[in-house]
Design an enzyme around this catalytic site. Structure first.
Site, PDB file in Angstrom:
ATOM      1  N   LYS A 227     -26.583  37.148  16.774  1.00 30.67           N
ATOM      2  CA  LYS A 227     -25.721  36.445  17.729  1.00 30.67           C
ATOM      3  C   LYS A 227     -26.388  36.255  19.093  1.00 30.67           C
ATOM      4  O   LYS A 227     -27.345  36.934  19.447  1.00 30.67           O
ATOM      5  CB  LYS A 227     -24.361  37.144  17.841  1.00 30.67           C
ATOM      6  CG  LYS A 227     -23.489  36.816  16.621  1.00 30.67           C
ATOM      7  CD  LYS A 227     -22.084  37.320  16.696  1.00 30.67           C
ATOM      8  CE  LYS A 227     -21.334  36.864  15.418  1.00 30.67           C
ATOM      9  NZ  LYS A 227     -20.047  37.530  15.266  1.00 30.67           N
ATOM     10  N   ARG A 262     -21.608  43.160   8.896  1.00 35.75           N
ATOM     11  CA  ARG A 262     -21.707  41.787   8.366  1.00 35.75           C
ATOM     12  C   ARG A 262     -23.019  41.191   8.880  1.00 35.75           C
ATOM     13  O   ARG A 262     -23.144  40.891  10.067  1.00 35.75           O
ATOM     14  CB  ARG A 262     -20.498  40.984   8.851  1.00 35.75           C
ATOM     15  CG  ARG A 262     -20.464  39.553   8.341  1.00 35.75           C
ATOM     16  CD  ARG A 262     -19.268  38.800   8.909  1.00 35.75           C
ATOM     17  NE  ARG A 262     -19.220  37.433   8.423  1.00 35.75           N
ATOM     18  CZ  ARG A 262     -19.923  36.441   8.939  1.00 35.75           C
ATOM     19  NH1 ARG A 262     -20.709  36.642   9.969  1.00 35.75           N
ATOM     20  NH2 ARG A 262     -19.835  35.220   8.431  1.00 35.75           N
TER      21      ARG A 262
HETATM   22  N1  HH2 Z   1     -18.842  36.197  12.843  1.00 31.42           N
HETATM   23  C1  HH2 Z   1     -19.030  34.951  12.366  1.00 31.42           C
HETATM   24  C2  HH2 Z   1     -18.247  34.475  11.295  1.00 31.42           C
HETATM   25  N2  HH2 Z   1     -17.336  35.273  10.695  1.00 31.42           N
HETATM   26  N3  HH2 Z   1     -16.244  37.371  10.525  1.00 31.42           N
HETATM   27  C3  HH2 Z   1     -16.062  38.617  10.967  1.00 31.42           C
HETATM   28  N4  HH2 Z   1     -15.168  39.433  10.377  1.00 31.42           N
HETATM   29  N5  HH2 Z   1     -16.765  39.122  12.038  1.00 31.42           N
HETATM   30  C4  HH2 Z   1     -17.684  38.369  12.689  1.00 31.42           C
HETATM   31  O1  HH2 Z   1     -18.285  38.864  13.679  1.00 31.42           O
HETATM   32  C5  HH2 Z   1     -17.912  37.019  12.247  1.00 31.42           C
HETATM   33  C6  HH2 Z   1     -17.157  36.549  11.142  1.00 31.42           C
HETATM   34  C7  HH2 Z   1     -20.055  34.063  12.980  1.00 31.42           C
HETATM   35  O2  HH2 Z   1     -21.300  34.183  12.369  1.00 31.42           O
HETATM   36  P1  HH2 Z   1     -21.905  33.241  11.201  1.00 31.42           P
HETATM   37  O3  HH2 Z   1     -21.045  33.240   9.991  1.00 31.42           O
HETATM   38  O4  HH2 Z   1     -23.294  33.677  10.968  1.00 31.42           O
HETATM   39  O5  HH2 Z   1     -21.981  31.792  11.823  1.00 31.42           O
HETATM   40  P2  HH2 Z   1     -21.035  30.520  11.742  1.00 31.42           P
HETATM   41  O6  HH2 Z   1     -19.679  30.918  12.196  1.00 31.42           O
HETATM   42  O7  HH2 Z   1     -21.696  29.522  12.668  1.00 31.42           O
HETATM   43  O8  HH2 Z   1     -20.997  30.050  10.320  1.00 31.42           O
END
Ligand code: HH2
Length: 284
Positions: A227, A262
């Site tokens: 992040k 995660r």
């Molecule tokens: N962060 C993201 C998405 N889902 N779910 C939980 N429970 N906790 C988190 O911190 C979280 C999440 C964002 O990261 P990512 O999926 O890598 O990116 P994007 O939202 O751009 O797909």
């Protein structure tokens, strides 16, 4: 520490003890770190198989980017992305525990029908009134996450009095609401929502005080992987260059009671967490 739950349930499965690794598979064209890399069921399954081989206990499949400023997609499109990916993963690895990253009950229902065992809801069951009864009835696991605002607006000048107290109070309230709606408390994980309506300082304070959230008595999941706040500290501009910083956050969170992690980079985080766990075992 002794009062923390050692497992979380999802369907007929039990996960734990910690550290539990949740590997990320984003079936999106636009996720901040891995957008476009797994945008077909075959690519999503290949990625999931690799993450499972690296030691992931859960695969989190998402069909909508929640990066700051992202536009939502329709439920139909989200279902079109996640359901074939889930089916492809389970046809190759029927034992895999799949979580679906969605706040829409229609998408969650379609994913559960396809074999997912957990719902990862960034709105903590506030985004769709049908979500709480669905999760309660399905007996799946559920992640309740804190977010200020929506992904579209959340990074516009977020402010808190005491960020740890506010997030802790919010999560306590959402866990209570879920249990009143019939969700089995042994199936709930709480997540402070790193990066969701928070400044770099808010994220760091939450990580440093994660024990306050773990003290609520539910397993805590943290999502720091690659992040922006890590890049702000280390200078790593490309998300894929933030793996070392991510590993540091995982180990710190583990030391403050985190249960699940995660992450995009399962092997790096798993190995670091295994070392942290081995040290803790001999010093407790
Ligand atoms: N962060 C993201 C998405 N889902 N779910 C939980 N429970 N906790 C988190 O911190 C979280 C999440 C964002 O990261 P990512 O999926 O890598 O990116 P994007 O939202 O751009 O797909």
């Amino acid at each position: 520490m002794a009062t923390h739950p050692e497992t979380v349930r999802a369907g007929d499965r039990k996960l734990g003890p910690r550290p539990v690794l949740m590997g990320i598979v984003n079936v999106t064209p636009d996720s901040f770190s891995d957008g476009g890399e797994a945008f077909s069921p075959e690519r999503a399954a290949e990625r999931a198989f690799r993450l499972l081989d690296e030691g992931a206990h859960i695969i989190d499949v998402g069909g909508e980017s929640t990066r700051p400023g992202a536009d939502p997609v329709s439920a139909e499109e989200e279902i079109r992305r996640v359901v074939p990916a889930i089916k492809a993963i389970l046809s190759g690895r029927p034992e895999a525990v799949i979580s679906v990253d969605t706040y829409r009950a229609r998408t969650a229902e379609a994913a559960l029908d396809a074999g997912a065992l957990m719902v990862n809801d960034i709105t903590a069951l506030r985004g769709d009134p049908r979500m709480a009864p669905l999760v309660a009835g399905a007996g799946c696991g559920v992640v309740l996450m804190h977010m200020r605002g929506t992904p579209k607006t959340m990074q516009r000048d977020p402010r808190y009095g005491d960020v740890v107290e506010e997030v802790r109070g919010f999560l306590a309230g959402r866990a209570e609401a879920a249990v009143s709606a019939g969700v089995d408390p042994r199936r709930i994980m709480l997540d402070p929502g790193i990066g969701f309506g928070k400044t770099v300082e808010h994220n760091l304070k939450l990580l440093g005080s994660l024990d306050a959230i773990a003290g609520l008595g539910f397993p805590v999941l943290v999502g720091t992987s690659r992040k922006g706040f890590i890049g702000r500290i280390t200078g790593a501009e490309a998300p894929r260059d933030r793996v070392f910083g991510t590993v540091a956050t995982s180990v710190i969170a583990y030391g403050r009671g985190a249960f699940a992690f995660r992450v995009h980079d399962v092997r790096a985080n798993r190995e670091a967490l295994e070392v942290a766990a081995a040290v803790e075992e001999l010093s407790s």
